[in-house]
Design an enzyme around this catalytic site. Structure first.
Site, PDB file in Angstrom:
ATOM      1  N   ARG A   1       0.808  -1.239   0.000  1.00 49.82           N
ATOM      2  CA  ARG A   1       0.000   0.000   0.000  1.00 49.82           C
ATOM      3  C   ARG A   1       0.835   1.281   0.000  1.00 49.82           C
ATOM      4  NH1 ARG A   1      -3.288  -3.105   3.409  1.00 49.82           N
ATOM      5  NH2 ARG A   1      -4.995  -3.956   2.176  1.00 49.82           N
TER       6      ARG A   1
ATOM      7  N   LYS B   1       4.405  11.667 -10.786  1.00 49.76           N
ATOM      8  CA  LYS B   1       3.646  10.795 -11.686  1.00 49.76           C
ATOM      9  C   LYS B   1       4.413   9.497 -11.876  1.00 49.76           C
ATOM     10  CE  LYS B   1       0.994  13.901 -14.657  1.00 49.76           C
ATOM     11  NZ  LYS B   1       0.770  14.328 -16.051  1.00 49.76           N
TER      12      LYS B   1
ATOM     13  N   GLU C   1      12.544  18.812 -23.360  1.00 46.53           N
ATOM     14  CA  GLU C   1      11.763  19.174 -22.166  1.00 46.53           C
ATOM     15  C   GLU C   1      12.306  20.472 -21.549  1.00 46.53           C
ATOM     16  OE1 GLU C   1       9.038  17.560 -21.393  1.00 46.53           O
ATOM     17  OE2 GLU C   1       9.268  15.577 -22.309  1.00 46.53           O
TER      18      GLU C   1
ATOM     19  N   LYS D   1       9.184  23.272 -12.773  1.00 52.20           N
ATOM     20  CA  LYS D   1       8.297  22.119 -12.558  1.00 52.20           C
ATOM     21  C   LYS D   1       7.812  22.092 -11.103  1.00 52.20           C
ATOM     22  CE  LYS D   1       7.092  17.465 -13.512  1.00 52.20           C
ATOM     23  NZ  LYS D   1       7.279  16.246 -14.273  1.00 52.20           N
TER      24      LYS D   1
ATOM     25  N   GLU E   1      -2.945  17.617 -11.318  1.00 53.94           N
ATOM     26  CA  GLU E   1      -3.366  18.042 -12.646  1.00 53.94           C
ATOM     27  C   GLU E   1      -4.848  18.388 -12.720  1.00 53.94           C
ATOM     28  OE1 GLU E   1      -1.000  16.174 -15.727  1.00 53.94           O
ATOM     29  OE2 GLU E   1      -2.686  16.381 -17.107  1.00 53.94           O
TER      30      GLU E   1
ATOM     31  N   ARG F   1      -1.280  22.303 -13.895  1.00 55.25           N
ATOM     32  CA  ARG F   1      -0.247  21.305 -14.223  1.00 55.25           C
ATOM     33  C   ARG F   1      -0.328  20.850 -15.680  1.00 55.25           C
ATOM     34  NH1 ARG F   1       2.218  16.316 -10.620  1.00 55.25           N
ATOM     35  NH2 ARG F   1       3.568  15.573 -12.275  1.00 55.25           N
TER      36      ARG F   1
ATOM     37  N   ASN G   1       2.126  19.593 -20.251  1.00 55.24           N
ATOM     38  CA  ASN G   1       1.892  18.686 -21.382  1.00 55.24           C
ATOM     39  C   ASN G   1       2.054  19.382 -22.724  1.00 55.24           C
ATOM     40  OD1 ASN G   1       1.282  16.561 -19.646  1.00 55.24           O
ATOM     41  ND2 ASN G   1      -0.833  17.244 -19.466  1.00 55.24           N
TER      42      ASN G   1
ATOM     43  N   HIS H   1       2.780  17.564 -25.943  1.00 55.80           N
ATOM     44  CA  HIS H   1       2.540  16.147 -25.687  1.00 55.80           C
ATOM     45  C   HIS H   1       1.286  15.614 -26.377  1.00 55.80           C
ATOM     46  CE1 HIS H   1       5.720  16.834 -22.861  1.00 55.80           C
ATOM     47  NE2 HIS H   1       5.694  15.599 -22.411  1.00 55.80           N
TER      48      HIS H   1
ATOM     49  N   HIS I   1       2.661  12.612 -28.150  1.00 61.52           N
ATOM     50  CA  HIS I   1       2.258  11.270 -27.708  1.00 61.52           C
ATOM     51  C   HIS I   1       1.579  10.516 -28.838  1.00 61.52           C
ATOM     52  CE1 HIS I   1       2.070  11.149 -23.022  1.00 61.52           C
ATOM     53  NE2 HIS I   1       3.228  10.776 -23.512  1.00 61.52           N
TER      54      HIS I   1
ATOM     55  N   HIS J   1      11.176   9.753 -27.035  1.00 61.59           N
ATOM     56  CA  HIS J   1      10.095  10.568 -26.469  1.00 61.59           C
ATOM     57  C   HIS J   1      10.350  12.071 -26.705  1.00 61.59           C
ATOM     58  CE1 HIS J   1       6.985  11.779 -23.654  1.00 61.59           C
ATOM     59  NE2 HIS J   1       7.882  12.456 -22.949  1.00 61.59           N
TER      60      HIS J   1
HETATM   61  N1  NAD Z   1       6.670  10.572 -14.715  1.00 64.11           N
HETATM   62  C1  NAD Z   1       6.755  11.634 -15.466  1.00 64.11           C
HETATM   63  O1  NAD Z   1       6.346  12.732 -15.075  1.00 64.11           O
HETATM   64  C2  NAD Z   1       7.384  11.525 -16.826  1.00 64.11           C
HETATM   65  C3  NAD Z   1       7.671  12.680 -17.564  1.00 64.11           C
HETATM   66  C4  NAD Z   1       8.321  12.542 -18.797  1.00 64.11           C
HETATM   67  C5  NAD Z   1       8.652  11.277 -19.280  1.00 64.11           C
HETATM   68  N2  NAD Z   1       8.351  10.174 -18.537  1.00 64.11           N
HETATM   69  C6  NAD Z   1       8.705   8.833 -19.019  1.00 64.11           C
HETATM   70  O2  NAD Z   1      10.124   8.745 -19.092  1.00 64.11           O
HETATM   71  C7  NAD Z   1      10.479   7.729 -20.013  1.00 64.11           C
HETATM   72  C8  NAD Z   1      11.637   8.191 -20.862  1.00 64.11           C
HETATM   73  O3  NAD Z   1      12.729   8.416 -20.023  1.00 64.11           O
HETATM   74  P1  NAD Z   1      14.223   8.587 -20.586  1.00 64.11           P
HETATM   75  O4  NAD Z   1      14.204   9.485 -21.734  1.00 64.11           O
HETATM   76  O5  NAD Z   1      15.075   8.921 -19.423  1.00 64.11           O
HETATM   77  O6  NAD Z   1      14.540   7.152 -21.188  1.00 64.11           O
HETATM   78  P2  NAD Z   1      15.179   5.823 -20.566  1.00 64.11           P
HETATM   79  O7  NAD Z   1      14.855   5.681 -19.148  1.00 64.11           O
HETATM   80  O8  NAD Z   1      14.791   4.712 -21.475  1.00 64.11           O
HETATM   81  O9  NAD Z   1      16.746   6.092 -20.718  1.00 64.11           O
HETATM   82  C9  NAD Z   1      17.299   6.222 -21.988  1.00 64.11           C
HETATM   83  C10 NAD Z   1      18.497   5.275 -22.202  1.00 64.11           C
HETATM   84  O10 NAD Z   1      19.634   5.808 -21.543  1.00 64.11           O
HETATM   85  C11 NAD Z   1      20.221   4.823 -20.690  1.00 64.11           C
HETATM   86  N3  NAD Z   1      20.844   5.565 -19.616  1.00 64.11           N
HETATM   87  C12 NAD Z   1      20.253   6.140 -18.552  1.00 64.11           C
HETATM   88  N4  NAD Z   1      21.129   6.878 -17.875  1.00 64.11           N
HETATM   89  C13 NAD Z   1      22.307   6.763 -18.510  1.00 64.11           C
HETATM   90  C14 NAD Z   1      23.597   7.326 -18.294  1.00 64.11           C
HETATM   91  N5  NAD Z   1      23.824   8.202 -17.311  1.00 64.11           N
HETATM   92  N6  NAD Z   1      24.595   6.977 -19.144  1.00 64.11           N
HETATM   93  C15 NAD Z   1      24.352   6.134 -20.177  1.00 64.11           C
HETATM   94  N7  NAD Z   1      23.163   5.601 -20.457  1.00 64.11           N
HETATM   95  C16 NAD Z   1      22.153   5.915 -19.619  1.00 64.11           C
HETATM   96  C17 NAD Z   1      19.070   3.944 -20.327  1.00 64.11           C
HETATM   97  O11 NAD Z   1      19.522   2.675 -19.900  1.00 64.11           O
HETATM   98  C18 NAD Z   1      18.312   3.888 -21.651  1.00 64.11           C
HETATM   99  O12 NAD Z   1      18.895   2.974 -22.523  1.00 64.11           O
HETATM  100  C19 NAD Z   1       9.221   7.412 -20.801  1.00 64.11           C
HETATM  101  O13 NAD Z   1       8.729   6.147 -20.383  1.00 64.11           O
HETATM  102  C20 NAD Z   1       8.241   8.519 -20.408  1.00 64.11           C
HETATM  103  O14 NAD Z   1       6.905   8.093 -20.416  1.00 64.11           O
HETATM  104  C21 NAD Z   1       7.729  10.281 -17.328  1.00 64.11           C
END
Ligand code: NAD
Length: 360
Positions: A120, A142, A184, A226, A236, A240, A244, A247, A251, A264
């Site tokens: 939980r 999120k 971003e 942020k 949101e 908030r 987006n 997005h 998306h 992304h």
């Molecule tokens: N929760 C939220 O508010 C929010 C906001 C924006 C995006 N997201 C989510 O985030 C995700 C995308 O995240 P991302 O762009 O970080 O991608 P990711 O987590 O897939 O990382 C990208 C790549 O970089 C590698 N990596 C990470 N750190 C590294 C480092 N320091 N050195 C070398 N390689 C490294 C990872 O292993 C991966 O292969 C999506 O799933 C998206 O939906 C969430």
């Protein structure tokens, strides 16, 4: 090291940002009195930073469990969340334990989701290692996993207890991932702060060469914006939604292309430009500002134009399925000028199509 506070009453927390701070995390966790901690990561990030973090935790008296999932967006799903639950039970994590998410947004999102549902809800510490995670996904609470029907369709709100962003980790990030994260960063300038947008225009070379001071500044300013937005609207209900920006179309493009073609951030970059264009088609922003947005996006090596041959009808139908669509009306965040946006429902599908099409 700099610290920014996200003000959310009893759920308030700090975002600590600085170069080389990873080895200090263990010491910092002492004050939380966690019974146990588990490090959740993937093999790529573990190979780079796992030992440093484990050493730091050990020095602070934590015998951390390590749980890894494969590297990739396709593993951000319920089956792998289930795998993590099993590992946590095996390692006897209890309600006073904490999960440490070491990695990019994928690791942060799935670990956050597990932390919010395991017994939980247990504590979460975010250790973001991509630019996108440092400026966006690790902050704001999120969490989520994907469903074959749509991205991030299953999720919760669960604020971390601490965000620990070591700027030096960005030095090992593949260039394309770094640039995707810049989308971003640029977003914050467009939605909130024209001065920040100008900073990004003027300091491109420093940022692209990972100059320490410039990097620390852009990460701090992005997190400040942020944090301010999330503090005013945690779930949101209104404000908030401006986060987006880019997005709605971004998306939909990701969904229409099966998440394999664009990162992304690249999809968001195209979404931001198209949505600025849509805003000008609706008479809300002047064309010069739209081109300024497009130039900045392009100057960071990001795409602003939709790829030719993109299935526009599919993009529209993906948008209609989005969580943000209400009763057939598509919601957009539309810039009125650089530094200010409005959230509006748009019914005029022709104008939306035109914004996607007019520069293919
Ligand atoms: N929760 C939220 O508010 C929010 C906001 C924006 C995006 N997201 C989510 O985030 C995700 C995308 O995240 P991302 O762009 O970080 O991608 P990711 O987590 O897939 O990382 C990208 C790549 O970089 C590698 N990596 C990470 N750190 C590294 C480092 N320091 N050195 C070398 N390689 C490294 C990872 O292993 C991966 O292969 C999506 O799933 C998206 O939906 C969430």
């Amino acid at each position: 090291m700099e610290a920014i506070r996200v003000e959310l009453g009893e759920r308030s927390y700090e975002i600590c940002i600085g170069p080389g701070i990873l080895p200090q995390l263990g010491g910092q966790l002492g004050e939380f009195h966690f019974s146990r901690v588990a490090l959740v990561t993937n093999p790529t990030v573990y190979a780079l930073y796992g030992n440093t973090l484990l050493h730091s935790l050990k020095k602070a008296g934590f015998d951390a469990a390590v749980v890894t999932i494969p590297d990739g967006e396709e593993y951000k799903e319920l089956l792998w969340a289930y795998h993590i639950y099993g590992e946590l039970l095996k390692h006897r994590l209890d309600r006073s334990s904490a999960l440490i998410a070491l990695g990019g947004g994928v690791i942060g999102d799935i670990t956050g989701f597990v932390a919010s549902t395991y017994m939980r809800g247990i504590a979460l510490v975010q250790v973001p290692t991509t630019l996108l995670a440092q400026v966006d996904s690790s902050v704001g609470g999120k969490t989520g996993v994907n469903h074959p029907e749509g991205k991030n369709m299953i999720g919760t709100f669960h604020q971390p207890r601490l965000v620990w962003a070591d700027v030096d980790t960005l030095r090992t990030l593949p260039r394309r991932e770094f640039l995707a994260g810049m989308a971003e960063v640029i977003k914050y300038g467009i939605i909130w702060d024209e001065t920040f947008f100008s900073f990004l225009e003027k300091n491109r070379e420093k940022i692209l060469s990972l100059d320490n001071a410039a990097m620390q500044f852009i990460i701090r300013r992005s997190c400040e914006i942020k944090a301010e937005v999330v503090s005013r609207d945690e779930r949101e209900g209104g404000l908030r939604a401006i986060l987006n920006y880019g997005h709605t179309i971004g998306h939909a493009l990701e969904t229409a292309t099966g998440y394999t073609t664009h990162l992304h951030g690249e999809a968001i970059a195209m979404g931001m430009y198209c949505e600025a264009l849509l805003s000008s088609l609706l008479g809300l922003i002047d064309r010069k500002s739209v081109e300024r947005v497009g130039s900045l996006i392009g100057s960071y090596g990001l795409p602003s134009k939709m790829p030719s041959g993109v299935d526009e009808e599919r993009i529209i139908s993906s948008m209609q399925l989005d969580k943000k669509a209400v009763a057939g009306e598509l919601k957009f965040v539309l810039p009125e000028k650089v530094g200010s946006v409005v959230v509006k429902g748009v019914r005029d599908t022709e104008k939306i199509l035109e914004s996607i099409r007019s520069h293919g």
